[in-house]
Write a protein that holds these residues in place. Structure first.
Motif, PDB file in Angstrom:
ATOM      1  N   THR A  38       0.576  -1.219   0.566  1.00  0.00           N
ATOM      2  CA  THR A  38      -0.145  -0.048   0.305  1.00  0.00           C
ATOM      3  C   THR A  38       1.116   1.190   0.215  1.00  0.00           C
ATOM      4  OG1 THR A  38      -1.828  -1.395   1.367  1.00  0.00           O
ATOM      5  CG2 THR A  38      -1.982   1.537   1.679  1.00  0.00           C
ATOM      6  N   VAL A  39       0.243   2.263  -0.619  1.00  0.00           N
ATOM      7  CA  VAL A  39       1.422   3.404  -0.683  1.00  0.00           C
ATOM      8  C   VAL A  39       0.141   4.762  -0.436  1.00  0.00           C
ATOM      9  CG1 VAL A  39       2.616   4.949  -2.430  1.00  0.00           C
ATOM     10  CG2 VAL A  39       2.563   2.396  -2.362  1.00  0.00           C
ATOM     11  N   THR A  40       0.545   5.110   0.379  1.00  0.00           N
ATOM     12  CA  THR A  40      -0.287   6.750   1.096  1.00  0.00           C
ATOM     13  C   THR A  40       0.576   7.508   1.123  1.00  0.00           C
ATOM     14  OG1 THR A  40      -0.519   5.645   3.511  1.00  0.00           O
ATOM     15  CG2 THR A  40      -2.248   5.107   2.544  1.00  0.00           C
ATOM     16  N   ALA A  41      -0.271   8.582   1.030  1.00  0.00           N
ATOM     17  CA  ALA A  41       0.724  10.288   1.634  1.00  0.00           C
ATOM     18  C   ALA A  41      -0.276  10.720   2.368  1.00  0.00           C
ATOM     19  CB  ALA A  41       0.598  10.651   0.608  1.00  0.00           C
ATOM     20  N   ARG A  42      -0.323  11.465   3.671  1.00  0.00           N
ATOM     21  CA  ARG A  42      -1.155  12.031   4.159  1.00  0.00           C
ATOM     22  C   ARG A  42      -0.224  13.244   5.234  1.00  0.00           C
ATOM     23  NH1 ARG A  42      -1.451   7.348   9.020  1.00  0.00           N
ATOM     24  NH2 ARG A  42       1.065   7.247   8.959  1.00  0.00           N
ATOM     25  N   GLU A  43      -0.900  14.056   5.427  1.00  0.00           N
ATOM     26  CA  GLU A  43      -0.114  15.811   5.527  1.00  0.00           C
ATOM     27  C   GLU A  43      -0.332  15.816   7.091  1.00  0.00           C
ATOM     28  OE1 GLU A  43      -1.172  20.388   4.724  1.00  0.00           O
ATOM     29  OE2 GLU A  43      -2.492  19.172   4.235  1.00  0.00           O
ATOM     30  N   ARG A  44       1.170  15.690   7.250  1.00  0.00           N
ATOM     31  CA  ARG A  44       1.213  16.078   8.960  1.00  0.00           C
ATOM     32  C   ARG A  44       2.009  17.514   8.695  1.00  0.00           C
ATOM     33  NH1 ARG A  44      -1.794  12.751   9.099  1.00  0.00           N
ATOM     34  NH2 ARG A  44      -1.481  11.006  10.494  1.00  0.00           N
ATOM     35  N   GLY A  45       1.103  18.641   9.330  1.00  0.00           N
ATOM     36  CA  GLY A  45       1.896  19.919   9.744  1.00  0.00           C
ATOM     37  C   GLY A  45       2.597  20.473   8.482  1.00  0.00           C
ATOM     38  N   GLU A  46       3.887  20.725   8.860  1.00  0.00           N
ATOM     39  CA  GLU A  46       5.043  21.523   7.219  1.00  0.00           C
ATOM     40  C   GLU A  46       5.005  20.690   6.784  1.00  0.00           C
ATOM     41  OE1 GLU A  46       3.992  24.968   6.603  1.00  0.00           O
ATOM     42  OE2 GLU A  46       2.799  25.265   8.111  1.00  0.00           O
ATOM     43  N   THR A  47       4.756  19.101   6.174  1.00  0.00           N
ATOM     44  CA  THR A  47       5.704  18.022   5.855  1.00  0.00           C
ATOM     45  C   THR A  47       3.682  16.715   4.831  1.00  0.00           C
ATOM     46  OG1 THR A  47       5.655  16.994   7.776  1.00  0.00           O
ATOM     47  CG2 THR A  47       7.468  17.587   7.355  1.00  0.00           C
ATOM     48  N   VAL A  48       4.530  15.916   4.494  1.00  0.00           N
ATOM     49  CA  VAL A  48       3.168  15.311   3.818  1.00  0.00           C
ATOM     50  C   VAL A  48       4.547  13.960   4.156  1.00  0.00           C
ATOM     51  CG1 VAL A  48       2.661  13.894   1.962  1.00  0.00           C
ATOM     52  CG2 VAL A  48       2.634  16.730   2.497  1.00  0.00           C
ATOM     53  N   TRP A  49       3.551  12.459   5.390  1.00  0.00           N
ATOM     54  CA  TRP A  49       4.607  11.548   5.232  1.00  0.00           C
ATOM     55  C   TRP A  49       4.156  10.549   3.959  1.00  0.00           C
ATOM     56  CZ3 TRP A  49       3.245  10.258  10.861  1.00  0.00           C
ATOM     57  CH2 TRP A  49       3.825  10.802  11.890  1.00  0.00           C
ATOM     58  N   ILE A  50       4.964   9.599   3.466  1.00  0.00           N
ATOM     59  CA  ILE A  50       4.460   8.636   1.856  1.00  0.00           C
ATOM     60  C   ILE A  50       5.065   7.903   2.406  1.00  0.00           C
ATOM     61  CG2 ILE A  50       5.477   8.480  -0.334  1.00  0.00           C
ATOM     62  CD1 ILE A  50       5.916  11.428  -1.185  1.00  0.00           C
ATOM     63  N   GLU A  51       3.661   6.844   2.540  1.00  0.00           N
ATOM     64  CA  GLU A  51       4.887   5.484   3.123  1.00  0.00           C
ATOM     65  C   GLU A  51       4.137   4.233   1.979  1.00  0.00           C
ATOM     66  OE1 GLU A  51       1.846   5.211   6.482  1.00  0.00           O
ATOM     67  OE2 GLU A  51       3.386   6.530   8.056  1.00  0.00           O
ATOM     68  N   VAL A  52       5.226   3.786   1.535  1.00  0.00           N
ATOM     69  CA  VAL A  52       5.082   1.889   1.600  1.00  0.00           C
ATOM     70  C   VAL A  52       5.059   0.986   2.076  1.00  0.00           C
ATOM     71  CG1 VAL A  52       5.776   1.095  -0.367  1.00  0.00           C
ATOM     72  CG2 VAL A  52       6.638   3.030  -0.483  1.00  0.00           C
ATOM     73  N   ARG A  53       4.322   0.500   2.996  1.00  0.00           N
ATOM     74  CA  ARG A  53       3.659  -0.429   3.592  1.00  0.00           C
ATOM     75  C   ARG A  53       3.318  -1.625   2.552  1.00  0.00           C
ATOM     76  NH1 ARG A  53       1.531   0.833   8.855  1.00  0.00           N
ATOM     77  NH2 ARG A  53       1.716   3.348   9.310  1.00  0.00           N
ATOM     78  N   ASP A  54       4.000  -2.755   3.273  1.00  0.00           N
ATOM     79  CA  ASP A  54       4.261  -4.447   2.795  1.00  0.00           C
ATOM     80  C   ASP A  54       3.698  -5.107   4.282  1.00  0.00           C
ATOM     81  OD1 ASP A  54       6.465  -5.972   3.978  1.00  0.00           O
ATOM     82  OD2 ASP A  54       7.259  -4.242   2.826  1.00  0.00           O
ATOM     83  N   THR A  55       3.678  -6.411   3.197  1.00  0.00           N
ATOM     84  CA  THR A  55       2.712  -7.282   4.453  1.00  0.00           C
ATOM     85  C   THR A  55       4.235  -8.518   3.616  1.00  0.00           C
ATOM     86  OG1 THR A  55       0.975  -8.387   2.794  1.00  0.00           O
ATOM     87  CG2 THR A  55       0.316  -6.864   4.826  1.00  0.00           C
ATOM     88  N   GLY A  56       5.093  -8.185   3.889  1.00  0.00           N
ATOM     89  CA  GLY A  56       6.217  -9.054   3.597  1.00  0.00           C
ATOM     90  C   GLY A  56       6.766  -9.423   4.518  1.00  0.00           C
ATOM     91  N   ILE A  57       8.509 -10.406   4.249  1.00  0.00           N
ATOM     92  CA  ILE A  57       9.106 -10.801   5.558  1.00  0.00           C
ATOM     93  C   ILE A  57       9.284 -10.331   6.644  1.00  0.00           C
ATOM     94  CG2 ILE A  57       9.288 -12.770   3.592  1.00  0.00           C
ATOM     95  CD1 ILE A  57      11.956 -11.348   3.606  1.00  0.00           C
TER      96      ILE A  57
END
Length: 598
Positions: free
Chosen positions: A361-380
């Motif tokens: 899953t690739v998501t982006a969320r705004e956190r104050g003056e920054t944006v968190w771009i997160e790449v999550r997996d269900t791997g090992i």
């Protein structure tokens, strides 16, 4: 002098450390050698004159003469200086200890000449002089215990015994006081000597640690430079034949396009392109290390960045029966779109590589003056002891056999380099068996006021322009010292109706340019390899040839070089460059663009 190292390592190292400490002690004692001796001589003359004027004892003159002779000997005898080698430190320590002991023993006679006169003022003066002399000398002789004992004990014991010999209560009291003072002086001197020795040992040990650290840093830097040179040389030597294979394969694929045999040519080119992609990954490391990549940050629409990423990895996720979710956010960030795309591409590639079930899953969320771009997996997942190594080059989890299908292990190393270059911190959280998520922290940006709806800020990343969109040059001069590449290149270019002429050196290229100028058929483009025969520099040769015969011929550099210094030089020249192996479509497109830019 006895030196006990605080943290012994080896006998040799302990001996060397003890010698250095002893040298510092000797240097400290000898630093006041001349001044102290002259001061002592002057004081002896004054004190002797006062005592003799009061007691009129001729024996005092003999004592005064003996003490002056001892001082003269001490002053003029050879002394230590900083040019003396370290191994002689013990000798000079013994010598100065003997000299101060000699002076003290001569001084020890004077109480026996003064105390028997029962002259209390002179006795009091004598005690004050001896006590003061011991106190002054003890401070300067703390570094050398033998010298400290040799100077203080003889004269103090001479005074104590002379006082005690009188036998009356007053003299016995004075003798006891003198003995107590002597013990306190020696106790304090031993303590100061220990502190000085330990501080010097700590200083030298720290210096040794700093020196070893410097050597290790230098060794690490040399290893890094050697690794970079090795990668550059290996990459170049691999790219040369692969470039020829790619050119021959492209020509073959073009000739067999509508025939059944064309499928084998397509398979060949897929294998060549896969190998070229691996070499390009190594090239990315060299380019980042060379500093030839300069970020061009601007407002970037994340949804426009996510769209090509979704297209790129959707088929791969479907093939592995994984779910790939790239969620729209409507956010804008301030970054370089191409470099940020590469960071996220490597993270998604890594996530799919180590995920066997579930999804990414690739998501982006705004956190104050920054944006968190997160790449999550269900791997090992990643174990805690491996989390510090995943950004190292060629390190792969659970791949001791170096399975080629799992890449080279450079992707996260490139992510780390791009993170530093862009100033986008990368955070990682993982649980073995449960999965991993990477977070890229990027500054938030406002959407441009005139940005068209749905505009792709990264269109240059996903736009595939065919060579037919631009007019190809009619005549091309190729300068390359390898016969196979000349043959492959001319075959490919002629299959696209380009009049290609290939030469092996600069002289041949100059002759071809002169002939073309006389015939009135100038070349539209000069293709030049960076590394020519006999160490000739293709960049310099190409620049000279492009300005020859009074005309300006567009220059396109082709190279297999990946060493940072050469990449930096190419960047500074501002000459367009392609890196071997060159895909045929990219080569034709670049040729058309350079020729049109003329």
């Amino acid at each position: 002098m006895s030196v006990q190292p605080a943290a012994p390592s080896t006998p040799v190292a302990d001996h060397e450390l003890g010698q250095r400490v002893l040298r510092e002690h000797v240097a400290s004692v000898y630093s006041t050698y001349g001044v102290s001796t002259l001061t002592h001589m002057a004081f002896v003359v004054v004190f002797g004159s006062i005592i003799y004027s009061q007691l009129k004892d001729p024996s005092l003159l003999f004592w005064l003469g003996g003490l002056l002779m001892a001082d003269i000997y001490v002053f003029f005898t050879p002394r230590w200086n900083p040019s003396r080698p370290v191994r002689e430190s013990a000798y000079w320590a013994r010598k100065i200890s003997r000299m101060v002991t000699l002076v003290s023993m001569v001084t020890a006679v004077v109480p026996w000449l003064i105390v028997p006169h029962n002259n209390l003022p002179m006795t009091s003066l004598l005690m004050a002089v001896i006590v003061g002399s011991c106190a002054r000398a003890a401070q300067s002789l703390w570094p050398l215990k033998p010298a400290l004992f040799g100077y203080t004990m003889p004269m103090s014991l001479g005074m104590i015994t002379a006082l005690a010999w009188q036998g009356d209560g007053l003299h016995l009291f004075l003798a006891a006081a003198g003995a107590a003072y002597l013990l306190l002086t020696l106790y304090a001197g031993i303590g100061q000597h220990k502190l000085l020795t330990e501080s010097l040992m700590l200083r030298f040990e720290n210096e040794a640690l700093a020196a070893r650290l410097g050597e290790q840093i230098a060794a690490t830097e040399r290893a890094s430079e050697e690794k970079t040179r090795f990668l550059g040389t290996a990459s170049h030597d691999l790219r040369q034949p692969l470039h020829a294979i790619a050119l021959f394969g492209a020509a073959l694929e073009n000739e067999l396009r509508d025939r059944p045999e064309g499928r084998n040519a397509e398979r060949l080119m897929r294998a060549v392109n896969a190998l070229g992609a691996s070499l390009d990954t190594m090239l990315d490391v060299s380019r980042l290390d060379a500093g030839v990549i300069t970020p061009e940050p601007r407002a970037v629409q994340l949804d426009a960045l996510f769209l090509p990423l979704n297209h790129t990895f959707a088929a791969r996720a479907e093939h592995k029966q994984l779910q790939l979710r790239v969620r729209a956010s409507g956010l804008w960030v301030h970054s370089d779109p191409q470099l940020l795309h590469r960071m996220l591409s490597n993270l998604m590639d890594n996530a799919l590589k180590y995920t066997m079930r579930g999804g990414v899953t690739v998501t982006a969320r705004e956190r104050g003056e920054t944006v968190w771009i997160e790449v999550r997996d269900t791997g090992i997942g990643i174990a805690a002891e491996q989390s510090g190594r995943i950004f190292e080059e060629f390190y792969q989890i659970n791949n001791p056999g170096r399975d080629r299908s799992r890449g080279l292990g450079i992707g996260l190393s490139i992510v780390q380099r791009l993170s530093r270059l862009l100033g986008h911190p990368v955070q990682m959280h993982s649980r073995p068996g449960r999965g991993t998520h990477f977070r890229v922290v990027v500054p938030v940006a406002s959407a441009p006021a005139l940005a068209p709806a749905g505009a792709l800020a990264t269109a240059s990343l996903i736009e595939e322009r065919g060579a037919s969109a631009l007019a190809l040059p009619g005549r091309v001069l190729l300068l390359d010292d390898e016969l196979e590449i000349r043959e492959a290149m001319t075959g490919l270019l002629r299959s696209h109706a380009i009049d290609a002429h290939a030469v092996a050196d600069e002289a041949g290229a100059a002759a071809a340019l002169r002939l073309a100028a006389r015939e009135g058929r100038p070349f539209d483009l000069l293709l030049c390899d960076y590394r020519l025969a006999d160490g000739a520099d293709g960049l310099d040769a190409g620049l000279r040839l492009s300005q020859a015969e009074g005309a300006t011929t567009p220059l396109l550099l082709i190279t297999g070089e990946t060493s940072p210094d050469r990449l930096q030089r190419v960047r500074e020249s501002r000459v367009p460059v392609l890196f071997k192996p060159v895909v045929a479509d990219l080569l034709l497109q670049a040729m058309a663009e350079v020729a049109v830019a003329r």
